[in-house]
Design a protein around this motif. Sequence first.
Motif, PDB file in Angstrom:
ATOM      1  N   ASN A 185       6.394  -9.923   1.229  1.00  0.00           N
ATOM      2  CA  ASN A 185       6.058 -11.290   1.624  1.00  0.00           C
ATOM      3  C   ASN A 185       5.070 -11.348   2.795  1.00  0.00           C
ATOM      4  O   ASN A 185       4.553 -12.417   3.111  1.00  0.00           O
ATOM      5  CB  ASN A 185       7.332 -12.060   1.999  1.00  0.00           C
ATOM      6  CG  ASN A 185       8.164 -12.394   0.776  1.00  0.00           C
ATOM      7  OD1 ASN A 185       7.652 -12.435  -0.348  1.00  0.00           O
ATOM      8  ND2 ASN A 185       9.459 -12.634   0.973  1.00  0.00           N
ATOM      9  N   MET A 186       4.823 -10.200   3.433  1.00  0.00           N
ATOM     10  CA  MET A 186       3.854 -10.192   4.532  1.00  0.00           C
ATOM     11  C   MET A 186       2.452 -10.427   3.982  1.00  0.00           C
ATOM     12  O   MET A 186       2.070  -9.879   2.943  1.00  0.00           O
ATOM     13  CB  MET A 186       3.917  -8.870   5.293  1.00  0.00           C
ATOM     14  CG  MET A 186       5.220  -8.651   6.056  1.00  0.00           C
ATOM     15  SD  MET A 186       5.195  -7.135   7.059  1.00  0.00           S
ATOM     16  CE  MET A 186       3.938  -7.575   8.276  1.00  0.00           C
ATOM     17  N   GLU A 187       1.674 -11.227   4.694  1.00  0.00           N
ATOM     18  CA  GLU A 187       0.360 -11.653   4.217  1.00  0.00           C
ATOM     19  C   GLU A 187      -0.595 -10.495   3.985  1.00  0.00           C
ATOM     20  O   GLU A 187      -1.422 -10.534   3.073  1.00  0.00           O
ATOM     21  CB  GLU A 187      -0.248 -12.627   5.235  1.00  0.00           C
ATOM     22  CG  GLU A 187      -1.564 -13.225   4.808  1.00  0.00           C
ATOM     23  CD  GLU A 187      -2.108 -14.203   5.823  1.00  0.00           C
ATOM     24  OE1 GLU A 187      -3.265 -14.627   5.670  1.00  0.00           O
ATOM     25  OE2 GLU A 187      -1.386 -14.541   6.779  1.00  0.00           O
ATOM     26  N   ILE A 188      -0.488  -9.435   4.796  1.00  0.00           N
ATOM     27  CA  ILE A 188      -1.453  -8.332   4.720  1.00  0.00           C
ATOM     28  C   ILE A 188      -1.023  -7.239   3.740  1.00  0.00           C
ATOM     29  O   ILE A 188      -1.718  -6.239   3.599  1.00  0.00           O
ATOM     30  CB  ILE A 188      -1.657  -7.698   6.103  1.00  0.00           C
ATOM     31  CG1 ILE A 188      -0.337  -7.125   6.620  1.00  0.00           C
ATOM     32  CG2 ILE A 188      -2.251  -8.683   7.083  1.00  0.00           C
ATOM     33  CD1 ILE A 188      -0.497  -6.202   7.795  1.00  0.00           C
ATOM     34  N   VAL A 189       0.128  -7.410   3.084  1.00  0.00           N
ATOM     35  CA  VAL A 189       0.660  -6.369   2.190  1.00  0.00           C
ATOM     36  C   VAL A 189       0.258  -6.652   0.754  1.00  0.00           C
ATOM     37  O   VAL A 189       0.448  -7.765   0.246  1.00  0.00           O
ATOM     38  CB  VAL A 189       2.199  -6.290   2.309  1.00  0.00           C
ATOM     39  CG1 VAL A 189       2.764  -5.332   1.262  1.00  0.00           C
ATOM     40  CG2 VAL A 189       2.580  -5.821   3.711  1.00  0.00           C
ATOM     41  N   GLN A 190      -0.285  -5.626   0.096  1.00  0.00           N
ATOM     42  CA  GLN A 190      -0.665  -5.754  -1.304  1.00  0.00           C
ATOM     43  C   GLN A 190       0.474  -5.352  -2.227  1.00  0.00           C
ATOM     44  O   GLN A 190       0.769  -6.038  -3.207  1.00  0.00           O
ATOM     45  CB  GLN A 190      -1.891  -4.882  -1.595  1.00  0.00           C
ATOM     46  CG  GLN A 190      -2.303  -4.888  -3.070  1.00  0.00           C
ATOM     47  CD  GLN A 190      -3.570  -4.100  -3.312  1.00  0.00           C
ATOM     48  OE1 GLN A 190      -4.606  -4.406  -2.716  1.00  0.00           O
ATOM     49  NE2 GLN A 190      -3.514  -3.102  -4.171  1.00  0.00           N
ATOM     50  N   SER A 191       1.133  -4.232  -1.909  1.00  0.00           N
ATOM     51  CA  SER A 191       2.247  -3.785  -2.742  1.00  0.00           C
ATOM     52  C   SER A 191       3.186  -2.906  -1.928  1.00  0.00           C
ATOM     53  O   SER A 191       2.796  -2.344  -0.903  1.00  0.00           O
ATOM     54  CB  SER A 191       1.743  -3.003  -3.960  1.00  0.00           C
ATOM     55  OG  SER A 191       1.070  -1.821  -3.547  1.00  0.00           O
ATOM     56  N   VAL A 192       4.439  -2.813  -2.407  1.00  0.00           N
ATOM     57  CA  VAL A 192       5.461  -1.990  -1.763  1.00  0.00           C
ATOM     58  C   VAL A 192       6.122  -1.141  -2.829  1.00  0.00           C
ATOM     59  O   VAL A 192       6.510  -1.642  -3.896  1.00  0.00           O
ATOM     60  CB  VAL A 192       6.518  -2.859  -1.045  1.00  0.00           C
ATOM     61  CG1 VAL A 192       7.561  -1.973  -0.365  1.00  0.00           C
ATOM     62  CG2 VAL A 192       5.858  -3.778  -0.028  1.00  0.00           C
ATOM     63  N   GLN A 247      12.791   5.418   2.560  1.00  0.00           N
ATOM     64  CA  GLN A 247      11.364   5.249   2.852  1.00  0.00           C
ATOM     65  C   GLN A 247      10.717   4.309   1.845  1.00  0.00           C
ATOM     66  O   GLN A 247      10.955   4.404   0.644  1.00  0.00           O
ATOM     67  CB  GLN A 247      10.645   6.597   2.816  1.00  0.00           C
ATOM     68  CG  GLN A 247       9.116   6.482   2.972  1.00  0.00           C
ATOM     69  CD  GLN A 247       8.417   7.816   2.979  1.00  0.00           C
ATOM     70  OE1 GLN A 247       8.271   8.428   4.019  1.00  0.00           O
ATOM     71  NE2 GLN A 247       7.993   8.281   1.812  1.00  0.00           N
ATOM     72  N   TYR A 248       9.898   3.396   2.372  1.00  0.00           N
ATOM     73  CA  TYR A 248       9.069   2.523   1.549  1.00  0.00           C
ATOM     74  C   TYR A 248       7.609   2.847   1.852  1.00  0.00           C
ATOM     75  O   TYR A 248       7.229   2.995   3.013  1.00  0.00           O
ATOM     76  CB  TYR A 248       9.325   1.039   1.867  1.00  0.00           C
ATOM     77  CG  TYR A 248      10.696   0.542   1.493  1.00  0.00           C
ATOM     78  CD1 TYR A 248      10.909  -0.098   0.271  1.00  0.00           C
ATOM     79  CD2 TYR A 248      11.767   0.694   2.366  1.00  0.00           C
ATOM     80  CE1 TYR A 248      12.171  -0.570  -0.073  1.00  0.00           C
ATOM     81  CE2 TYR A 248      13.030   0.223   2.030  1.00  0.00           C
ATOM     82  CZ  TYR A 248      13.223  -0.400   0.818  1.00  0.00           C
ATOM     83  OH  TYR A 248      14.472  -0.857   0.473  1.00  0.00           O
ATOM     84  N   GLU A 249       6.787   2.928   0.818  1.00  0.00           N
ATOM     85  CA  GLU A 249       5.354   3.123   1.017  1.00  0.00           C
ATOM     86  C   GLU A 249       4.658   1.787   0.805  1.00  0.00           C
ATOM     87  O   GLU A 249       4.727   1.200  -0.277  1.00  0.00           O
ATOM     88  CB  GLU A 249       4.793   4.171   0.065  1.00  0.00           C
ATOM     89  CG  GLU A 249       3.358   4.550   0.392  1.00  0.00           C
ATOM     90  CD  GLU A 249       2.926   5.828  -0.298  1.00  0.00           C
ATOM     91  OE1 GLU A 249       2.255   5.706  -1.344  1.00  0.00           O
ATOM     92  OE2 GLU A 249       3.250   6.929   0.191  1.00  0.00           O
ATOM     93  N   VAL A 250       4.001   1.314   1.864  1.00  0.00           N
ATOM     94  CA  VAL A 250       3.393  -0.016   1.855  1.00  0.00           C
ATOM     95  C   VAL A 250       1.880   0.120   1.762  1.00  0.00           C
ATOM     96  O   VAL A 250       1.253   0.803   2.587  1.00  0.00           O
ATOM     97  CB  VAL A 250       3.770  -0.797   3.135  1.00  0.00           C
ATOM     98  CG1 VAL A 250       3.122  -2.175   3.125  1.00  0.00           C
ATOM     99  CG2 VAL A 250       5.284  -0.910   3.258  1.00  0.00           C
ATOM    100  N   THR A 251       1.296  -0.525   0.762  1.00  0.00           N
ATOM    101  CA  THR A 251      -0.156  -0.550   0.612  1.00  0.00           C
ATOM    102  C   THR A 251      -0.671  -1.878   1.141  1.00  0.00           C
ATOM    103  O   THR A 251      -0.249  -2.942   0.669  1.00  0.00           O
ATOM    104  CB  THR A 251      -0.566  -0.386  -0.864  1.00  0.00           C
ATOM    105  OG1 THR A 251      -0.052   0.854  -1.362  1.00  0.00           O
ATOM    106  CG2 THR A 251      -2.081  -0.405  -1.004  1.00  0.00           C
ATOM    107  N   LEU A 252      -1.551  -1.815   2.118  1.00  0.00           N
ATOM    108  CA  LEU A 252      -2.076  -3.031   2.730  1.00  0.00           C
ATOM    109  C   LEU A 252      -3.187  -3.637   1.875  1.00  0.00           C
ATOM    110  O   LEU A 252      -3.872  -2.930   1.125  1.00  0.00           O
ATOM    111  CB  LEU A 252      -2.614  -2.730   4.130  1.00  0.00           C
ATOM    112  CG  LEU A 252      -1.626  -2.109   5.129  1.00  0.00           C
ATOM    113  CD1 LEU A 252      -2.324  -1.860   6.464  1.00  0.00           C
ATOM    114  CD2 LEU A 252      -0.408  -2.998   5.327  1.00  0.00           C
ATOM    115  N   SER A 253      -3.379  -4.926   2.025  1.00  0.00           N
ATOM    116  CA  SER A 253      -4.441  -5.616   1.294  1.00  0.00           C
ATOM    117  C   SER A 253      -5.729  -5.678   2.102  1.00  0.00           C
ATOM    118  O   SER A 253      -6.735  -6.209   1.628  1.00  0.00           O
ATOM    119  CB  SER A 253      -3.997  -7.041   0.951  1.00  0.00           C
ATOM    120  OG  SER A 253      -3.694  -7.761   2.142  1.00  0.00           O
ATOM    121  N   ILE A 254      -5.701  -5.127   3.308  1.00  0.00           N
ATOM    122  CA  ILE A 254      -6.872  -5.126   4.191  1.00  0.00           C
ATOM    123  C   ILE A 254      -7.188  -3.692   4.596  1.00  0.00           C
ATOM    124  O   ILE A 254      -6.415  -2.769   4.314  1.00  0.00           O
ATOM    125  CB  ILE A 254      -6.635  -5.983   5.451  1.00  0.00           C
ATOM    126  CG1 ILE A 254      -5.425  -5.450   6.232  1.00  0.00           C
ATOM    127  CG2 ILE A 254      -6.423  -7.445   5.081  1.00  0.00           C
ATOM    128  CD1 ILE A 254      -5.189  -6.158   7.553  1.00  0.00           C
TER     129      ILE A 254
END
Length: 741
Positions: free
Chosen positions: A479-486, A500-507
């Motif tokens: 739900n974070m604005e800068i996150v593309q996928s988790v 562990q979660y791997e977070v891919t940012l949208s920026i």
Amino acid sequence: MKKFFLDWGQIIAGKKTRWLTVVIWILLVTAVSVSWPQVNSQETKSNQLLPEDAMSVEATEIASEQFANDAGVPLLIAWYRAGGLEEDDLGLIQEVYIDLQKNPLAYQKFIPPLAHAPMQALMKSASEDGAALTTPVFFNKAASTEDLQTELDNLHQRIEEKAGDQIVKGDLDEAGLHVRFTGAAGIQTDATALFSNADVTLLIGTVVLVLVLLIMLYRSPILSVVPLIAVGMAYGFISPLLGFMAKEGWIEVDAQAVSIMTVLLFGAGTDYCLFLVSRYRDELRLEPDKYTALNKAIGNTGDAIMLSAVTTVAGLSTLALAHYASYDRFAVPFSLSIFIMGIIALTFLPAILALLGRFAFVPFIPRTEEMMIDREAKKGKKMHRPKTAGRINQAFGRLSTEKPWTIIIICVLVLGGLALFAPKVQFTYGLLDSFPEDMPSREGFEIIAEHYPPGEVAPVQVIVDSEDKDISLKKELSNMEIVQSVSEPQTGSVDKAFVQYEVTLSIDPYSTQAIDSIPVMKDTVQKDLKEGGFEAAGSNVWIGGETATLYDTQEVTSRDQSVIIPAVLIIIATLLLVYLRSIIAMLYLLATVVLSYLSAIGLGWIVIHYGYGSDAMQGLIPVYAFVFLVALGGDYNIFMVSSIWKKRKSLPLKQAIQEGVTETSGVIGSAGLILAGTFSVLAVLPMQVLVQFGTVTAIGILLDTFIVRPLLVPSITTVLGSFAFWPGGLWKENKMKDQAE
């Protein structure tokens, strides 16, 4: 103090002791060079710059224990063709991986099954625009940097044999297929190669520059070599000493520290030599006996040289207060090199000058008036009296005392105007940003960054100690604005409580916005955990990855800056107060140094941003520049002000200032040119952080040398009058004299 150095000169540079001093130093340097390793051979290979308790470091340690990837050290091969990859390009990729499958590289550990992958499958792995494809090769973790370099050279050769050398060496703007190696293996080998010949290049460049400047300034080939011999002797002792300390594990040094130390040693060391040589030349014009002239020169400059060295050592030592390794690694090499150079300047150098005497100044030999009269009489020529000071130096002295307010206003406007650019500086802490733009691994990294979703270049790892409770953070992170996928949660291999979660940012993960989002991301996770009943939610969340590392770097260096800068100011202030015994002088001298520093940052940013075309300044520059400019600027303060203070004891204030400025401006100008020149030599190195540091420091030294020291400081002293000496004894002694004037 003067008497001490007069006696000292007789001890180490007397007629009977000069050879002994030289021989002792030669034997000492020979002994340590034979017994101990050179510092270059003991440079650390560690890239860990953050303290162990930094969040990103702890995250990396947990990930290596709980979520270890046994694939090995990754090499990312970036394949790129403008306009889109073609079928022949994909066929070439298959050929390369078939070759790697049949004839593995020596340290090759794992490759993906691309050798016989369908063309459609390969294209699906390409970037959305079809112009780039990234394929990995994993190497054994036991492989050294040299081993990896051999492996990459081998792989380069195989690709070139199949497709020609343009695929590897051609400019990315040219048509055709291009290949660049990046990832951990590519960056590691490129970084090592950058400094493979850097030390030799830097040493040669520094020596040549200093030699040329000395010849231009003194017009004496013999005298030009003397400071280099003294600095070389100091380096010959310092290098094995630091090598021994590093070998024993007492200190840690890296390539950057050694490079800057070399520049510092030649720049500051030559300055100390010039202070003594300049005074020696003046004394030879008044004293026929070279030993007496040398003793007087040591007596008049010894305290200034000693205090200058102590001030610089103390200022540079504050880097040991840092938590960031790039700062901390500099403290001992820098301060120790200046300490040894100070000793050399007051022992070995006087002994060499005692051996050479007036011969050192050939062909412009300084002689007393009687000697010149006698010499010219024998030749039947009219005597030409030597000028004691250049017209420019005399002009500096007159301007400072005749139009002090005009000088102060102009200097403050110029320096203050440049200082206004300092808050506009944009900073970067990225490792690749400090590398040359045409470095293959940086080009490969930029290919990936430009053609794949930005966040995929450097995913963020969110690690949580679940305390064996059921948790689900994917929704909150998504739900974070800068996150593309988790990614789906991964449990620890050793302790199942770790998730562990791997977070891919949208920026862009290297952008300021991404870096600033790290604490927000952590707060989001902690808030969710607290709502889930976790009592220790603040201590069981870690954020890892490149973006988190940049955030920690920014936080740690900001902390170091807030500690080091006040510490430097306090130390320099204390030493100035002890030496000058004037609170007022200490305050305005410090103020001018700070103004000079801020203007150097401002003008440095103008040059770096508009001249070099860089979007940001390396984030380490402000502390580097502050410590060096304040510590080194103190040398010139001490040398000039001490001359004014001494003359003030017997002369009216304005005359003391004029003669003090006239007497010291020449040597300070020469020293400043050489010091700025040596730091500018850092521009020959491939690391942007060193190029930018050299630029800002050289600019600061020039501003200090030709504006602050000869104009602003003496003008302020003139305006303040006797109050400039308050509350020292000199103020009390001359208070009545000022009223009479």
